[in-house]
Motif scaffolding. Structure first.
Motif, PDB file in Angstrom:
ATOM      1  N   TYR A 157       0.897  -1.161   0.000  1.00 34.35           N
ATOM      2  CA  TYR A 157       0.000   0.000   0.000  1.00 34.35           C
ATOM      3  C   TYR A 157       0.930   1.204   0.000  1.00 34.35           C
ATOM      4  O   TYR A 157       1.387   1.629   1.059  1.00 34.35           O
ATOM      5  CB  TYR A 157      -0.863   0.018   1.257  1.00 34.35           C
ATOM      6  CG  TYR A 157      -1.761  -1.200   1.421  1.00 34.35           C
ATOM      7  CD1 TYR A 157      -2.935  -1.332   0.668  1.00 34.35           C
ATOM      8  CD2 TYR A 157      -1.452  -2.194   2.344  1.00 34.35           C
ATOM      9  CE1 TYR A 157      -3.768  -2.434   0.837  1.00 34.35           C
ATOM     10  CE2 TYR A 157      -2.283  -3.294   2.514  1.00 34.35           C
ATOM     11  CZ  TYR A 157      -3.436  -3.404   1.755  1.00 34.35           C
ATOM     12  OH  TYR A 157      -4.254  -4.499   1.930  1.00 34.35           O
ATOM     13  N   ARG A 206       3.935   1.229   2.398  1.00 31.27           N
ATOM     14  CA  ARG A 206       3.686   0.251   3.467  1.00 31.27           C
ATOM     15  C   ARG A 206       3.479  -1.145   2.868  1.00 31.27           C
ATOM     16  O   ARG A 206       2.859  -1.300   1.830  1.00 31.27           O
ATOM     17  CB  ARG A 206       2.440   0.670   4.240  1.00 31.27           C
ATOM     18  CG  ARG A 206       2.150  -0.205   5.421  1.00 31.27           C
ATOM     19  CD  ARG A 206       0.968   0.304   6.215  1.00 31.27           C
ATOM     20  NE  ARG A 206       1.240   1.601   6.819  1.00 31.27           N
ATOM     21  CZ  ARG A 206       0.307   2.508   7.092  1.00 31.27           C
ATOM     22  NH1 ARG A 206      -0.946   2.277   6.794  1.00 31.27           N
ATOM     23  NH2 ARG A 206       0.632   3.645   7.657  1.00 31.27           N
ATOM     24  N   SER A 230      -2.963  -8.092  15.045  1.00 29.10           N
ATOM     25  CA  SER A 230      -3.583  -7.069  14.198  1.00 29.10           C
ATOM     26  C   SER A 230      -2.510  -6.347  13.384  1.00 29.10           C
ATOM     27  O   SER A 230      -1.463  -5.978  13.919  1.00 29.10           O
ATOM     28  CB  SER A 230      -4.330  -6.083  15.107  1.00 29.10           C
ATOM     29  OG  SER A 230      -4.923  -5.110  14.325  1.00 29.10           O
ATOM     30  N   GLY A 231      -2.751  -6.198  12.098  1.00 27.52           N
ATOM     31  CA  GLY A 231      -1.801  -5.500  11.225  1.00 27.52           C
ATOM     32  C   GLY A 231      -0.723  -6.401  10.648  1.00 27.52           C
ATOM     33  O   GLY A 231       0.178  -5.942   9.942  1.00 27.52           O
ATOM     34  N   SER A 232      -0.808  -7.718  10.907  1.00 25.28           N
ATOM     35  CA  SER A 232       0.249  -8.615  10.426  1.00 25.28           C
ATOM     36  C   SER A 232       0.086  -8.984   8.951  1.00 25.28           C
ATOM     37  O   SER A 232       0.965  -9.613   8.370  1.00 25.28           O
ATOM     38  CB  SER A 232       0.288  -9.888  11.293  1.00 25.28           C
ATOM     39  OG  SER A 232      -0.966 -10.537  11.268  1.00 25.28           O
ATOM     40  N   GLY A 233      -1.065  -8.635   8.369  1.00 25.64           N
ATOM     41  CA  GLY A 233      -1.228  -8.866   6.928  1.00 25.64           C
ATOM     42  C   GLY A 233      -2.193  -9.969   6.564  1.00 25.64           C
ATOM     43  O   GLY A 233      -2.317 -10.337   5.394  1.00 25.64           O
ATOM     44  N   LYS A 234      -2.937 -10.468   7.552  1.00 26.77           N
ATOM     45  CA  LYS A 234      -3.840 -11.599   7.305  1.00 26.77           C
ATOM     46  C   LYS A 234      -4.926 -11.248   6.283  1.00 26.77           C
ATOM     47  O   LYS A 234      -5.144 -11.967   5.318  1.00 26.77           O
ATOM     48  CB  LYS A 234      -4.522 -12.045   8.615  1.00 26.77           C
ATOM     49  CG  LYS A 234      -3.565 -12.341   9.752  1.00 26.77           C
ATOM     50  CD  LYS A 234      -4.308 -12.763  11.021  1.00 26.77           C
ATOM     51  CE  LYS A 234      -5.253 -11.742  11.623  1.00 26.77           C
ATOM     52  NZ  LYS A 234      -4.616 -10.558  12.197  1.00 26.77           N
ATOM     53  N   THR A 235      -5.602 -10.137   6.540  1.00 27.30           N
ATOM     54  CA  THR A 235      -6.707  -9.755   5.644  1.00 27.30           C
ATOM     55  C   THR A 235      -6.176  -9.371   4.275  1.00 27.30           C
ATOM     56  O   THR A 235      -6.787  -9.690   3.250  1.00 27.30           O
ATOM     57  CB  THR A 235      -7.513  -8.597   6.277  1.00 27.30           C
ATOM     58  OG1 THR A 235      -8.040  -9.065   7.512  1.00 27.30           O
ATOM     59  CG2 THR A 235      -8.648  -8.148   5.370  1.00 27.30           C
ATOM     60  N   THR A 236      -5.041  -8.712   4.250  1.00 28.03           N
ATOM     61  CA  THR A 236      -4.441  -8.363   2.957  1.00 28.03           C
ATOM     62  C   THR A 236      -4.183  -9.620   2.145  1.00 28.03           C
ATOM     63  O   THR A 236      -4.494  -9.684   0.950  1.00 28.03           O
ATOM     64  CB  THR A 236      -3.111  -7.604   3.176  1.00 28.03           C
ATOM     65  OG1 THR A 236      -3.404  -6.387   3.861  1.00 28.03           O
ATOM     66  CG2 THR A 236      -2.413  -7.311   1.863  1.00 28.03           C
TER      67      THR A 236
END
Ligand SMILES: Nc1ncnc2c1ncn2[C@@H]1O[C@H](COP(=O)(O)OP(=O)(O)OP(=O)(O)O)[C@@H](O)[C@H]1O
Length: 286
Positions: A41, A44, A66-72
């Motif tokens: 992104y 980032r 949270s923020g580790s990239g799972k959803t991405t």
């Protein structure tokens, strides 16, 4: 590369980009193969160089804080975010000729048909995966119609069958999902995704935002359906208890990268990477 027979012929307007040779290490009996998948992104990093294989009937859990990239990663797999590098390959069913296809070089119509027919996506928030303005029955019937079903009686009876499977009373078939509780909406979303008999389902925090008692019931239901249908699934969760219950295998992500992967019990009972050890010991806020 084999192209499924029932996918539409490609015309000039849907010409496919040039095809790179398939990776040499694709497993013969695999279902999904991901190689060096990277999403940025701007400056980032969303996820970086993620590589894994998934087999038919296998449930892969993706865990991390949270923020580790799972959803991405999940969104990159399902085409909801553009990727900056890497490859996504899918093994089409034998009925369609079998063989691996590169999802990034398939024409858009072929890719969409394949995803509609073979894949399901269960979102964390039911409102993202349901049509709130149409009845529960229509929510289940629409995916069937999108694949060509036309007989109203059959569609309604399949919808009733699925309401039963997801423990929603049949008399609610004509009600709007917005009149359902959060747990019921999530179960309806699951029915909408599974009614077409997909081979692969992606789930993003399927029990997130639900009360603990509702979560337990939903988890039991998901586990039962996944087993019964022999589904392969990729499940993103920050909840290691959910991962333990549902996943055969885990990938642990940190700052967009996979730091550890293996059989679920192995990873959770004998974590090797210091980050996984922290996750398991609940030191990290996940
Ligand atoms: N749309 C976006 N624009 C910019 N940065 C993003 C966007 N989505 C995610 N990111 C960044 O990408 C990284 C991975 O985020 P992602 O949402 O994939 O993590 P996650 O593990 O799913 O977290 P959570 O469990 O909180 O959803 C984070 O640094 C996040 O800030």
């Amino acid at each position: 590369m084999t192209t499924p027979a029932s996918l539409p012929a490609t015309g000039q307007a849907t010409a496919e980009p040039p095809r790179a040779p398939l990776p040499a290490d694709l497993p013969e009996d695999g279902l999904l193969a991901v190689r060096d998948l990277t999403v940025r992104y701007g400056r980032r990093l969303g996820c970086a160089e993620v590589t894994f294989d998934l087999w038919p009937g296998e449930v892969l859990g993706i865990v991390g804080e949270s923020g580790s990239g799972k959803t991405t990663l999940l969104n990159a797999l399902t085409g909801r975010v553009a990727i900056d590098g890497g490859r996504r390959l899918y093994a089409v069913p034998a009925d369609d000729g079998g063989g691996w296809v590169d999802l990034d070089t398939l024409s858009e119509p072929k890719r969409r048909l394949l995803m509609r027919r073979d894949w399901g996506i269960v979102h964390q928030h039911p409102r993202d995966g349901l049509r709130l303005a149409v009845s529960a029955g229509a929510n289940i019937g629409e995916p069937l119609m999108a694949l060509g079903a036309r007989h109203y009686g059959d569609i309604r009876s399949q919808a009733l069958g699925w309401l039963d499977k997801v423990e929603i009373a049949p008399e609610r078939i004509d009600d709007l999902p917005r009149t359902f509780s959060g747990g019921m909406q999530q179960r309806l979303q699951i029915a909408r995704n599974l009614v077409t008999g997909p081979r692969l389902v992606f789930m993003d925090e399927p029990t997130g935002g639900l009360d603990v008692s509702v979560q337990a019931r939903l988890l039991d239901l998901v586990r039962g359906l996944v087993d019964e249908m022999g589904l392969a699934a990729v499940i993103v969760t920050h909840d290691l208890a959910v991962a333990r219950l549902l996943a055969h295998r885990l990938m642990v992500m940190k700052e967009g990268r996979v730091v550890e992967s293996g059989l679920t019990d192995q990873v959770l009972d004998d974590p090797h990477h210091p980050y996984t050890q922290l996750l398991v010991s609940s030191v990290l806020q996940v």
